[in-house]
Write a protein that holds these residues in place. Structure first.
Motif, mmCIF file in Angstrom:
data_model
loop_
_atom_site.group_PDB
_atom_site.id
_atom_site.type_symbol
_atom_site.label_atom_id
_atom_site.label_comp_id
_atom_site.label_asym_id
_atom_site.label_seq_id
_atom_site.Cartn_x
_atom_site.Cartn_y
_atom_site.Cartn_z
ATOM 1 N N ARG A 218 0.833 -1.196 0.000
ATOM 2 C CA ARG A 218 0.000 0.000 0.000
ATOM 3 C C ARG A 218 0.874 1.255 0.000
ATOM 4 O O ARG A 218 0.589 2.215 -0.709
ATOM 5 C CB ARG A 218 -0.924 -0.008 1.220
ATOM 6 N N GLN A 219 1.947 1.233 0.778
ATOM 7 C CA GLN A 219 2.834 2.391 0.841
ATOM 8 C C GLN A 219 3.492 2.656 -0.517
ATOM 9 O O GLN A 219 3.624 3.803 -0.938
ATOM 10 C CB GLN A 219 3.904 2.208 1.920
ATOM 11 N N GLN A 220 3.877 1.601 -1.232
ATOM 12 C CA GLN A 220 4.461 1.767 -2.563
ATOM 13 C C GLN A 220 3.426 2.346 -3.529
ATOM 14 O O GLN A 220 3.754 3.195 -4.364
ATOM 15 C CB GLN A 220 4.987 0.429 -3.087
ATOM 16 N N THR B 96 3.092 6.013 -2.853
ATOM 17 C CA THR B 96 4.243 6.740 -3.397
ATOM 18 C C THR B 96 4.053 6.981 -4.886
ATOM 19 O O THR B 96 4.306 8.080 -5.392
ATOM 20 C CB THR B 96 5.544 5.964 -3.127
#
Length: 118
Positions: free
Chosen positions: A31-33, A36
């Motif tokens: 999710r963080q990727q 980004t």
């Protein structure tokens, strides 16, 4: 690895302003990727309005970004979101370890639910 939809919702029109959502693409990763990658869209996406943007403000929100684009006379806003793909009618191959989906319940949403009538 989860698949994330990258989505932008923007205000469109002048007198009859409405929200429209656009699927910018999919991203496989965390999710963080995905967030980004979405931030790159939030900084560079060119909305239909305003035609001559003067300033762009990007705010981080819980599920993505809220962007205000100021023009000469008006400010328009956009919402960029990530959403995990949980169902796709086209699934080329089921990943190892994932069970087949259960049969649809009797009270499932009708196939034409939510579609515009022509």
């Amino acid at each position: 690895m989860p698949s994330w939809g990258l989505i932008v919702e923007e205000t469109c029109g002048y007198q009859d302003r409405r929200w429209e959502a656009t699927h910018l693409g999919e991203f496989d990763g965390t999710r963080q990727q995905a967030l980004t990658r979405l931030l790159k869209f939030a900084k560079t996406y060119e909305p239909a309005h305003p035609r001559l943007p003067k300033r762009r403000l990007v705010y981080e929100a819980a599920d993505g970004y809220i962007v205000f684009v100021r023009g000469a006379t008006e400010t328009f806003h956009l919402r960029f979101s990530v959403a995990e793909l949980v169902h796709d009618t086209y699934a080329p191959a089921r990943p190892q370890g994932r069970p087949e989906p259960a049969a649809e319940p009797e009270d499932a949403v009708p196939a034409n639910h939510g579609r515009r009538k022509s």
